[in-house]
Design an enzyme around this catalytic site. Structure first.
Site, PDB file in Angstrom:
ATOM      1  N   HIS A  34       1.065  -1.211  -0.100  1.00  0.00           N
ATOM      2  CA  HIS A  34      -0.032   0.016   0.112  1.00  0.00           C
ATOM      3  C   HIS A  34       0.984   1.280  -0.034  1.00  0.00           C
ATOM      4  O   HIS A  34       1.977   1.236   0.433  1.00  0.00           O
ATOM      5  CB  HIS A  34      -0.650  -0.065   1.304  1.00  0.00           C
ATOM      6  CG  HIS A  34      -2.271  -1.062   1.250  1.00  0.00           C
ATOM      7  ND1 HIS A  34      -3.105  -0.784   1.903  1.00  0.00           N
ATOM      8  CD2 HIS A  34      -2.055  -2.092   0.350  1.00  0.00           C
ATOM      9  CE1 HIS A  34      -4.032  -2.001   1.649  1.00  0.00           C
ATOM     10  NE2 HIS A  34      -3.398  -2.822   0.730  1.00  0.00           N
ATOM     11  N   GLU A  70       0.710   3.957   1.608  1.00  0.00           N
ATOM     12  CA  GLU A  70       1.311   4.566   3.057  1.00  0.00           C
ATOM     13  C   GLU A  70       2.308   3.693   3.396  1.00  0.00           C
ATOM     14  O   GLU A  70       3.512   3.995   3.749  1.00  0.00           O
ATOM     15  CB  GLU A  70       0.253   4.029   4.188  1.00  0.00           C
ATOM     16  CG  GLU A  70      -1.137   5.225   3.903  1.00  0.00           C
ATOM     17  CD  GLU A  70      -1.991   4.316   3.084  1.00  0.00           C
ATOM     18  OE1 GLU A  70      -1.574   3.638   2.187  1.00  0.00           O
ATOM     19  OE2 GLU A  70      -3.144   4.604   3.250  1.00  0.00           O
ATOM     20  N   CYS A 115      -6.691   2.120   5.496  1.00  0.00           N
ATOM     21  CA  CYS A 115      -7.056   0.857   5.752  1.00  0.00           C
ATOM     22  C   CYS A 115      -6.564   0.619   7.050  1.00  0.00           C
ATOM     23  O   CYS A 115      -5.575   1.334   7.468  1.00  0.00           O
ATOM     24  CB  CYS A 115      -6.845  -0.219   4.651  1.00  0.00           C
ATOM     25  SG  CYS A 115      -4.952  -0.669   4.652  1.00  0.00           S
ATOM     26  N   CYS A 172      -2.844   0.096   7.286  1.00  0.00           N
ATOM     27  CA  CYS A 172      -1.930   1.464   7.069  1.00  0.00           C
ATOM     28  C   CYS A 172      -2.089   2.210   8.280  1.00  0.00           C
ATOM     29  O   CYS A 172      -1.176   2.998   8.755  1.00  0.00           O
ATOM     30  CB  CYS A 172      -2.146   2.169   5.992  1.00  0.00           C
ATOM     31  SG  CYS A 172      -1.868   1.068   4.411  1.00  0.00           S
TER      32      CYS A 172
HETATM   33 ZN   LIG Z   1      -3.492   0.432   3.262  1.00  0.00          ZN
END
Ligand SMILES: [Zn+2]
Length: 166
Positions: free
Chosen positions: A49, A51, A79, A82
């Site tokens: 991801h 992040e 999410c 993250c």
């Molecule tokens: Zn994430």
């Protein structure tokens, strides 16, 4: 530099190149320290991801696991994975440019054990109640590893150098 617009631009470019619609820009002292789009589609790494990738890069550059003093721009509200990584790196502020409710009509990434609306709630449940099957298998020797770590840490149980409130 408009950091929010830059975050949007990185995500747009990623989508145009076959990637997923997420990006992160980490700013410190008015300068971009690290930035990344989501690279899950490009790498098959489910933890890639935006992040996570940007935090890794920023921490590597600064030689610390703590991003105190940084502002982190993310395209969408993070999410749970993250969000956890953002808690661990202690930035001054996280700025998100859209909500899950706003993007849900256009993007869904549900999995076997969660949907967008249930994911955060899963974490608050006891492990026996979670949809992810989890089994506690107690071993005394597992705690011994922590005792060993404490000995190596001069008898202190706290991780040294971590920014805490008290
Ligand atoms: Zn994430």
């Amino acid at each position: 530099m408009d950091f929010a617009q830059h975050t949007i631009d990185i995500a747009r470019k990623n989508v145009e190149e076959g990637g997923r619609p997420f990006a992160t820009v980490i700013v410190k002292d008015g300068e971009i320290l690290a930035e990344s789009p989501n690279k899950v589609a490009q790498t098959n790494d489910p933890t890639a991801h935006a992040e996570i990738l940007a935090i890794r890069d920023a921490c590597r550059k600064l030689g610390t696991e703590h991003l105190v003093g940084a502002t982190i721009y993310v395209l969408a509200h993070p999410c749970p994975m993250c969000l956890g990584s953002l808690y661990y790196c202690s930035p001054d502020e996280v700025v998100f440019l859209t909500t899950r409710d706003a993007y849900e009509p256009h993007y869904v990434d549900d999995r076997k054990y969660f949907e967008l609306g249930t994911f955060y709630g899963e974490f608050a449940k006891d492990h026996t109640e979670r949809r992810l099957p989890m089994r506690h298998e107690p071993h005394d020797a597992a705690v011994d590893v922590y005792r060993l770590w404490q000995q190596h840490n001069g008898g202190d149980r706290r991780v040294p150098g971590a920014p805490t409130v008290a």
